[in-house]
Motif scaffolding. Structure first.
Motif, PDB file in Angstrom:
ATOM      1  N   GLY A 274       0.817  -1.211   0.000  1.00 18.90           N
ATOM      2  CA  GLY A 274       0.000   0.000   0.000  1.00 18.90           C
ATOM      3  C   GLY A 274       0.846   1.252   0.000  1.00 18.90           C
ATOM      4  N   PHE A 275       2.040   1.155  -0.568  1.00 21.50           N
ATOM      5  CA  PHE A 275       3.001   2.259  -0.540  1.00 21.50           C
ATOM      6  C   PHE A 275       2.523   3.456  -1.357  1.00 21.50           C
ATOM      7  CE2 PHE A 275       6.742   4.493  -2.198  1.00 21.50           C
ATOM      8  CZ  PHE A 275       7.443   4.731  -1.026  1.00 21.50           C
ATOM      9  N   ILE A 276       2.670   4.630  -0.754  1.00 22.12           N
ATOM     10  CA  ILE A 276       2.413   5.887  -1.437  1.00 22.12           C
ATOM     11  C   ILE A 276       3.672   6.739  -1.452  1.00 22.12           C
ATOM     12  CG2 ILE A 276       1.157   8.083  -1.323  1.00 22.12           C
ATOM     13  CD1 ILE A 276      -1.228   6.537  -0.259  1.00 22.12           C
TER      14      ILE A 276
ATOM     15  N   SER B   7      -3.296  -1.313   1.825  1.00 25.85           N
ATOM     16  CA  SER B   7      -3.673  -2.069   0.647  1.00 25.85           C
ATOM     17  C   SER B   7      -4.811  -3.002   1.033  1.00 25.85           C
ATOM     18  CB  SER B   7      -2.473  -2.892   0.150  1.00 25.85           C
ATOM     19  OG  SER B   7      -2.841  -3.720  -0.921  1.00 25.85           O
ATOM     20  N   VAL B   8      -5.803  -3.112   0.149  1.00 28.72           N
ATOM     21  CA  VAL B   8      -6.913  -4.027   0.396  1.00 28.72           C
ATOM     22  C   VAL B   8      -7.193  -4.808  -0.881  1.00 28.72           C
ATOM     23  CG1 VAL B   8      -8.700  -2.294  -0.073  1.00 28.72           C
ATOM     24  CG2 VAL B   8      -9.256  -4.282   1.324  1.00 28.72           C
TER      25      VAL B   8
ATOM     26  N   VAL C 173      -9.458   5.230  -2.461  1.00 30.83           N
ATOM     27  CA  VAL C 173      -8.583   4.550  -3.410  1.00 30.83           C
ATOM     28  C   VAL C 173      -7.767   5.591  -4.172  1.00 30.83           C
ATOM     29  CG1 VAL C 173      -8.496   3.084  -5.470  1.00 30.83           C
ATOM     30  CG2 VAL C 173     -10.143   2.581  -3.642  1.00 30.83           C
ATOM     31  N   VAL C 174      -6.445   5.363  -4.204  1.00 30.49           N
ATOM     32  CA  VAL C 174      -5.548   6.271  -4.921  1.00 30.49           C
ATOM     33  C   VAL C 174      -4.656   5.529  -5.911  1.00 30.49           C
ATOM     34  CG1 VAL C 174      -5.533   8.031  -3.110  1.00 30.49           C
ATOM     35  CG2 VAL C 174      -3.813   6.199  -3.069  1.00 30.49           C
TER      36      VAL C 174
ATOM     37  N   ALA D  72      -4.257  -7.266  -7.832  1.00 31.51           N
ATOM     38  CA  ALA D  72      -5.662  -7.423  -7.450  1.00 31.51           C
ATOM     39  C   ALA D  72      -5.982  -6.676  -6.154  1.00 31.51           C
ATOM     40  CB  ALA D  72      -5.987  -8.899  -7.291  1.00 31.51           C
ATOM     41  N   SER D  73      -5.246  -5.595  -5.899  1.00 32.64           N
ATOM     42  CA  SER D  73      -5.445  -4.821  -4.671  1.00 32.64           C
ATOM     43  C   SER D  73      -5.484  -3.331  -4.970  1.00 32.64           C
ATOM     44  CB  SER D  73      -4.305  -5.067  -3.684  1.00 32.64           C
ATOM     45  OG  SER D  73      -4.253  -6.413  -3.297  1.00 32.64           O
ATOM     46  N   ASP D  74      -6.265  -2.626  -4.169  1.00 34.73           N
ATOM     47  CA  ASP D  74      -6.283  -1.167  -4.234  1.00 34.73           C
ATOM     48  C   ASP D  74      -5.407  -0.605  -3.132  1.00 34.73           C
ATOM     49  OD1 ASP D  74      -8.052  -0.837  -6.377  1.00 34.73           O
ATOM     50  OD2 ASP D  74      -9.806  -0.954  -5.082  1.00 34.73           O
ATOM     51  N   THR D  75      -4.714   0.471  -3.451  1.00 31.49           N
ATOM     52  CA  THR D  75      -3.999   1.257  -2.455  1.00 31.49           C
ATOM     53  C   THR D  75      -4.948   2.356  -2.024  1.00 31.49           C
ATOM     54  OG1 THR D  75      -1.865   0.771  -3.445  1.00 31.49           O
ATOM     55  CG2 THR D  75      -1.982   2.711  -2.021  1.00 31.49           C
TER      56      THR D  75
END
Length: 165
Positions: free
Chosen positions: A82-84, A127-128, A146-147, A152-155
């Motif tokens: 889930g890195f931003i 991340s999900v 969501v960004v 198969a995952s959203d951050t």
């Protein structure tokens, strides 16, 4: 049920909960040994607790762990799922399967958002996976949006402005 800060001695608990996050659907996709062997997963808890790490453990009235949430910064060259950004902590969270749906996740998430605010963080990320509707709904209720997308995952990102926890 109550919360306490996650401490260095919680490494084994967090590792087990990391395995639960991988196996969130109730099927064993990976064993503990497999999770530990994969650097891209194990780095989520390896060396816990670094100076910038923070988190909470939910306990029942007998002091038994119900779940935990943890936040960790990752460098640009070793990102989490889930890195931003290297300055936005990424969350990991799991609730023991028998305690899901009882408010443990909500309590953990609210508490960690407050920890992040107190630490001066501007945002949090996570991340999900697709199909994890319960977790996604929890995050959306707590103003995560969501960004980005990886596989198969959203951050998701939660800015820590004036929104309530």
């Amino acid at each position: 049920m109550h919360l306490r800060e996650a401490v260095t001695d919680d490494l084994d608990l967090l590792t087990g909960l990391l395995v639960d996050t991988v196996n969130w659907a109730g099927q064993t996709r990976m064993t503990r040994a497999q999770v530990i062997a994969l650097p891209e997963l194990h780095h989520c808890v390896a060396g816990w607790k670094r100076p910038t790490d923070f988190g909470l453990v939910a306990l029942d009235d007998d002091e038994a762990p119900l779940g935990a949430i943890w936040a960790r910064l990752f460098p640009d060259d070793d990102p989490g799922y889930g890195f931003i950004s290297h300055d936005i902590p990424e969350l990991g969270m799991a609730v023991h399967p028998g305690r899901r749906g009882t408010g443990v996740g909500r309590l953990l998430l609210r508490g960690c958002i407050e920890q992040a605010r107190t630490a001066g963080c501007s945002a949090l990320s996570l991340s999900v996976e697709d199909g994890n509707h319960v977790a996604r709904t929890l995050y959306e209720r707590h103003h995560f949006r969501v960004v980005g997308r990886t596989g198969a995952s959203d951050t998701m990102r939660r800015d820590l402005g004036a929104q309530p926890a």
